[in-house]
Design a protein around this motif. Sequence first.
Motif, PDB file in Angstrom:
ATOM      1  N   GLY A 189       0.843  -1.194   0.000  1.00  0.00           N
ATOM      2  CA  GLY A 189       0.000   0.000   0.000  1.00  0.00           C
ATOM      3  C   GLY A 189       0.873   1.237   0.000  1.00  0.00           C
ATOM      4  O   GLY A 189       2.086   1.165   0.219  1.00  0.00           O
ATOM      5  N   SER A 206      -0.589   4.162   4.762  1.00  0.00           N
ATOM      6  CA  SER A 206      -1.752   3.277   4.736  1.00  0.00           C
ATOM      7  C   SER A 206      -1.905   2.464   6.014  1.00  0.00           C
ATOM      8  O   SER A 206      -2.961   1.871   6.245  1.00  0.00           O
ATOM      9  CB  SER A 206      -1.683   2.340   3.531  1.00  0.00           C
ATOM     10  OG  SER A 206      -0.530   1.519   3.601  1.00  0.00           O
ATOM     11  N   TYR A 252      -5.318   0.257   2.119  1.00  0.00           N
ATOM     12  CA  TYR A 252      -5.538   1.649   1.737  1.00  0.00           C
ATOM     13  C   TYR A 252      -6.161   2.383   2.916  1.00  0.00           C
ATOM     14  O   TYR A 252      -7.235   2.009   3.397  1.00  0.00           O
ATOM     15  CB  TYR A 252      -6.457   1.757   0.512  1.00  0.00           C
ATOM     16  CG  TYR A 252      -6.637   3.177   0.029  1.00  0.00           C
ATOM     17  CD1 TYR A 252      -5.666   3.772  -0.766  1.00  0.00           C
ATOM     18  CD2 TYR A 252      -7.755   3.928   0.383  1.00  0.00           C
ATOM     19  CE1 TYR A 252      -5.808   5.088  -1.202  1.00  0.00           C
ATOM     20  CE2 TYR A 252      -7.907   5.232  -0.045  1.00  0.00           C
ATOM     21  CZ  TYR A 252      -6.927   5.814  -0.835  1.00  0.00           C
ATOM     22  OH  TYR A 252      -7.070   7.110  -1.259  1.00  0.00           O
TER      23      TYR A 252
END
Length: 323
Positions: free
Chosen positions: A51, A55, A232
């Motif tokens: 990510g 994140s 995310y």
Amino acid sequence: MQDMKAILKIVNLKKYFPLQRGILSRHYDFVRAVDGVFFEIYQGETLGLVGESGSGKSTIGRCILRLIDPTEGQIWFQGRDITRLSRKDMRPIRKSIQIIFQDPYSSLNPRMTVRHIVGEGLKRNTNMDAKARRERILEIMEKVGLLPEHYDRYPHEFSGGQRQRIGIARAIVLNPELVVADEPLSALDVSIQAQVVNLLEKLKEDLRLSYLFISHDLSVVEHISDRIAVMYLGKLVELAPTARLYNNPKHPYTISLLSAVPIPKVGRNRQRIILRGDIPSSLKPPDGCRFHPRCFKAIEICSQLEPDWKDTGSNHFAACHLF
């Protein structure tokens, strides 16, 4: 993977960092670094965690090692809930969970020689005498590609790749079962990265290790991981076996990440996807799907309702309203 033994299980893990202001330092809000994460790592598996920066990847790693305490959720290791254990009760477990840090220089004490750095865990956690510790240190040094003459040298006398080998030796000297590798390649030259990846894979096979491999480099993660989890803004958006994730990504965020990876293999055709805007603040994450302000496939419901975590088949999971 369901019939395999889960060495680590993360259940609804959350880590909020309080923000303070005023003379009395009162809490007025929280940074939601990790916000309800679920996953498992199986015996002998490498789970890649990828990510963008911010994140929450490294925060998860530090929660697993209890370097920081989670806000909510559970961390199960070898069938035992270690989430709220005291430092005293965690001590014997720390031998089985070790970490390789991102920066191989700042994570090594410049006042300590290799034998002190690698042997510190043996001295604190075993009853070995000095001779046995020396033999064990030299054995591990050989496994990671260090020479006997490096035994009494200091970190500044080594290259970046050699320093990371020292860090790896420190992590495996106690025969751990799980190693958290937190961006172990990002501070190294590209020419050295492949050597370290090959070393980690060999150690995994020789010592029967399990890895949580945290990285933003999707090329490396594809090479080393059995499964990959995509994060995310504090949440997992996709989790799948490596080949399935790269050949048939489901979540628009994963699709956009993979579109930026060079394609050396014949048969892979991807159109480059440019994400608009920056990753939102974890202080005030967007409503609904957290990716929707940047998503090239977003529909109305994406901004209103958080998507469920769905099984799309063959151990491939994703959180998206589009399927």
